[in-house]
Design a protein around this motif. Structure first.
Motif, short mmCIF file in Angstrom:
data_model
loop_
_atom_site.label_atom_id
_atom_site.label_comp_id
_atom_site.label_asym_id
_atom_site.label_seq_id
_atom_site.Cartn_x
_atom_site.Cartn_y
_atom_site.Cartn_z
N ASN A 187 13.83 7.53 -5.27
CA ASN A 187 14.09 8.83 -5.88
C ASN A 187 12.76 9.43 -6.32
O ASN A 187 11.85 8.70 -6.74
N VAL A 188 12.66 10.75 -6.25
CA VAL A 188 11.48 11.43 -6.80
C VAL A 188 11.94 12.64 -7.58
O VAL A 188 12.97 13.25 -7.28
N THR A 189 11.16 12.99 -8.61
CA THR A 189 11.49 14.16 -9.43
C THR A 189 10.36 15.18 -9.34
O THR A 189 9.20 14.85 -9.54
N ARG A 230 6.74 9.92 -0.48
CA ARG A 230 7.78 9.02 -0.95
C ARG A 230 8.17 8.06 0.16
O ARG A 230 8.22 8.45 1.33
N THR A 270 17.20 12.44 -4.43
CA THR A 270 17.66 11.06 -4.46
C THR A 270 17.59 10.43 -3.07
O THR A 270 17.41 11.13 -2.05
N PRO A 276 13.89 20.46 -13.86
CA PRO A 276 13.43 19.47 -12.88
C PRO A 276 14.47 19.18 -11.81
O PRO A 276 15.68 19.20 -12.07
N THR A 305 15.59 16.31 -8.93
CA THR A 305 15.45 14.95 -8.44
C THR A 305 16.00 14.88 -7.02
O THR A 305 17.12 15.30 -6.76
N SER A 314 8.81 18.67 -10.82
CA SER A 314 8.80 19.37 -12.09
C SER A 314 8.70 20.88 -11.87
O SER A 314 8.01 21.34 -10.97
N TYR A 321 20.75 15.82 -4.09
CA TYR A 321 19.86 16.35 -5.13
C TYR A 321 20.57 16.34 -6.48
O TYR A 321 21.79 16.40 -6.54
N SER A 322 19.79 16.29 -7.56
CA SER A 322 20.35 16.47 -8.90
C SER A 322 19.37 17.22 -9.76
O SER A 322 18.16 17.24 -9.49
#
Lengths: 113, 112
Positions: free
Chosen positions: A18-20, A13, A79, A75, A77, A22, A64-65
């Motif tokens: 942002n990356v998610t 990244r 941020t 999942p 994320t 899984s 984070y979320s």
């Protein structure tokens, strides 16, 4: 076969993105967890969810979320607000507390370039 | 948080020897668990010992728990090169549905 699947295994990244990550399980487990592991360190809890549509912050939730819209999916994320996101991320699930251990996925390694 | 602390941080032994790893924790627990992690992989649950148990066996693994001293030990007998991994203890508190808290682990190297 039943288990937990994390994807992707490796992720790069750029700063500010942002990356998610899984995490999917077919074990019919109610509880799911996200941990972060840094080199030579133990696991630190980011978020956990004990039931669909509900989740709680762990020790290091800032930046984070998560969501828990389905029982089998949790999942994470990462941020742009997370200052040092390069780490190994582990997802786990369990049928409940006090009765059995956690089942872990194989992890996702995130590197910020 | 009630993070467990493993001791030693690293351990190197010859194949066939026994390996003992220790864990200390700070607060009252429902149970204590041991996990294994091969390099770059996820953790695998090895054994769970409840607060009212003092010793448990599983194959070549023996776990003890001393709640008065807040310590646990994991013994791997007749170690093999394939036992090379990091081993973590994790504690589940007894104040409601609290998630596991992990220690920093012991890195075990078994030399053939």
């Amino acid at each position: 076969d039943g288990g937990i699947t994390q994807s992707p295994k490796y992720l790069f990244r750029k700063e500010g993105q942002n990356v998610t990550l899984s995490c999917e399980q077919n074990l019919n487990h109610d509880a799911m967890y996200w941990y972060r592991q840094d080199p030579g360190q133990g696991l630190r809890l980011i978020y956990y969810s004990q039931i669909v549509n509900d989740f709680q912050k762990g020790d290091i939730a800032e930046g984070y979320s998560v969501s828990r819209e389905k029982k089998e999916s949790f999942p994470l994320t990462v941020t742009s607000a997370q200052k040092n996101p390069t780490a190994f991320y582990l997802c786990a699930s369990s049928p409940g507390t006090g009765t059995s251990g956690l089942f872990f996925g194989e992890g996702s390694r995130l590197t910020v370039l | 948080s009630q993070q467990g602390e493993e001791d030693p941080q690293a351990l190197s032994i010859q194949e066939g020897e026994n390996a003992t790893m220790n864990c200390s924790y700070k607060t009252s627990i429902n149970n204590l668990q041991w996990y294994r992690q091969n390099s770059g992989r996820g953790l695998v649950h090895l054994i769970l010992i409840r607060s009212n148990e003092r010793e448990k066996h599983s194959g070549r693994l023996r776990v003890t728990l001393d709640t008065s001293k807040k310590t646990s030990s994991l013994l791997i007998t007749a170690s093999r090169a394939a036992d090379t991994a990091s081993y973590f203890c994790a504690t589940e508190g007894n104040s409601g549905n609290t998630p596991l808290v992990f220690g920093k682990g012991t890195r075990l190297s078994v030399i053939a």
